[in-house]
Design an enzyme around this catalytic site. Structure first.
Site, short mmCIF file in Angstrom:
data_model
loop_
_atom_site.label_atom_id
_atom_site.label_comp_id
_atom_site.label_asym_id
_atom_site.label_seq_id
_atom_site.Cartn_x
_atom_site.Cartn_y
_atom_site.Cartn_z
N GLY A 46 29.66 33.95 -3.04
CA GLY A 46 29.10 34.80 -2.36
C GLY A 46 28.26 35.63 -2.93
O GLY A 46 27.00 34.67 -3.90
N GLN A 51 21.23 41.04 -5.83
CA GLN A 51 20.67 39.82 -6.51
C GLN A 51 19.52 38.95 -5.11
O GLN A 51 18.68 38.09 -5.80
CB GLN A 51 22.17 38.50 -6.14
CG GLN A 51 22.99 38.20 -7.05
CD GLN A 51 23.92 37.84 -6.87
OE1 GLN A 51 24.65 37.76 -6.20
NE2 GLN A 51 24.12 36.74 -7.51
N CYS A 91 27.15 31.97 -11.48
CA CYS A 91 26.95 33.23 -10.73
C CYS A 91 26.37 32.57 -9.98
O CYS A 91 24.96 32.09 -11.59
CB CYS A 91 26.76 34.21 -11.43
SG CYS A 91 26.10 35.39 -10.80
N LEU A 92 25.27 32.84 -9.32
CA LEU A 92 24.01 32.06 -8.76
C LEU A 92 22.47 32.81 -9.25
O LEU A 92 21.64 32.01 -9.85
CB LEU A 92 23.75 32.88 -7.60
CG LEU A 92 24.93 32.09 -6.32
CD1 LEU A 92 24.46 31.95 -4.79
CD2 LEU A 92 24.34 30.79 -6.75
N HIS A 133 33.47 40.59 -7.60
CA HIS A 133 32.30 40.12 -8.41
C HIS A 133 30.73 40.16 -7.70
O HIS A 133 29.65 41.25 -8.42
CB HIS A 133 32.43 38.37 -8.73
CG HIS A 133 30.84 37.68 -9.44
ND1 HIS A 133 31.20 36.80 -10.28
CD2 HIS A 133 29.91 37.96 -8.98
CE1 HIS A 133 30.09 36.15 -10.66
NE2 HIS A 133 28.79 37.11 -9.38
N GLU A 134 30.86 40.65 -6.65
CA GLU A 134 29.88 40.53 -5.65
C GLU A 134 29.62 42.90 -5.48
O GLU A 134 28.83 43.13 -5.61
CB GLU A 134 30.27 40.46 -4.62
CG GLU A 134 30.73 38.86 -4.49
CD GLU A 134 29.12 37.82 -5.09
OE1 GLU A 134 28.50 38.77 -5.15
OE2 GLU A 134 29.45 36.96 -4.71
N HIS A 137 27.83 43.46 -9.01
CA HIS A 137 26.69 43.30 -8.41
C HIS A 137 25.74 44.53 -7.93
O HIS A 137 24.43 45.13 -8.44
CB HIS A 137 26.08 42.16 -8.09
CG HIS A 137 26.00 40.71 -8.60
ND1 HIS A 137 25.23 40.75 -9.43
CD2 HIS A 137 26.86 40.03 -8.07
CE1 HIS A 137 25.63 39.06 -9.63
NE2 HIS A 137 26.26 38.78 -9.02
#
Ligand code: NI
Length: 167
Positions: A46, A51, A91-92, A133-134, A137
């Protein structure tokens, strides 16, 4: 297509709240293509526009094994939530850190697709975790901010040490 640089926690730009998309046009469709490429390359399941330092309400998710089920959400909104689950998240933007977070087990999401058409999706399990989660962000929230202050400062210390090593 282009790979986009991913912001790393605790970059303050990860705390910006993303703005709604007023017009789903070629710019947004190109952003989705680039975000998907960046997510697959990382690799991740994701990615939120926040991000990649684009503060628009756009997320991409693909939890399939063979990268065949890309989901793109523009202006996603959670309409309903139910239950509770605890999942170990990564998470990236927070490389190498995996921590358990409590979230809703099921969510119903409304969003626009890349053609600007509205759709709703009912998600549970991992997909529900990803969606939450996204969307976090887009609100300027990184998953580690669900953890205790002590854990957060340990993670910040670990990441700044990593940054020094790789710099
Ligand atoms: Ni993330």
């Amino acid at each position: 297509m282009a790979l986009l640089p991913i912001l790393r926690f605790p970059d303050p730009r990860l705390h910006k709240r993303a703005a709604s998309v007023h017009k789903v046009d070629e710019t947004i469709r190109k952003l989705i293509v680039d975000m998907a490429e960046t997510m697959y390359e990382a690799p991740g399941i994701g990615l939120a526009a926040t991000q990649v330092d684009v503060h628009k309400r756009v997320i991409v998710i693909d939890i399939s094994e063979d990268k065949s089920k890309l989901l793109a959400f523009i202006n996603p909104e959670i309409l309903e939530r139910a239950g509770e689950q605890i999942c170990e998240e990564g998470c990236l933007s927070v490389p190498g850190i995996y921590e358990k977070v409590t979230r809703s087990e099921r969510v119903k999401v409304r969003a626009l697709d890349p053609q600007g058409e509205p759709f709703t999706l009912e998600a549970d399990g991992l997909l529900a975790v990803c969606v939450q989660h996204e969307i976090d962000h887009l609100e300027g929230r990184v998953f580690v901010e669900h953890l205790s202050q002590l854990k957060q400062s340990r993670i910040k210390a670990r990441l700044s040490k990593q940054a020094r090593i790789t710099a």
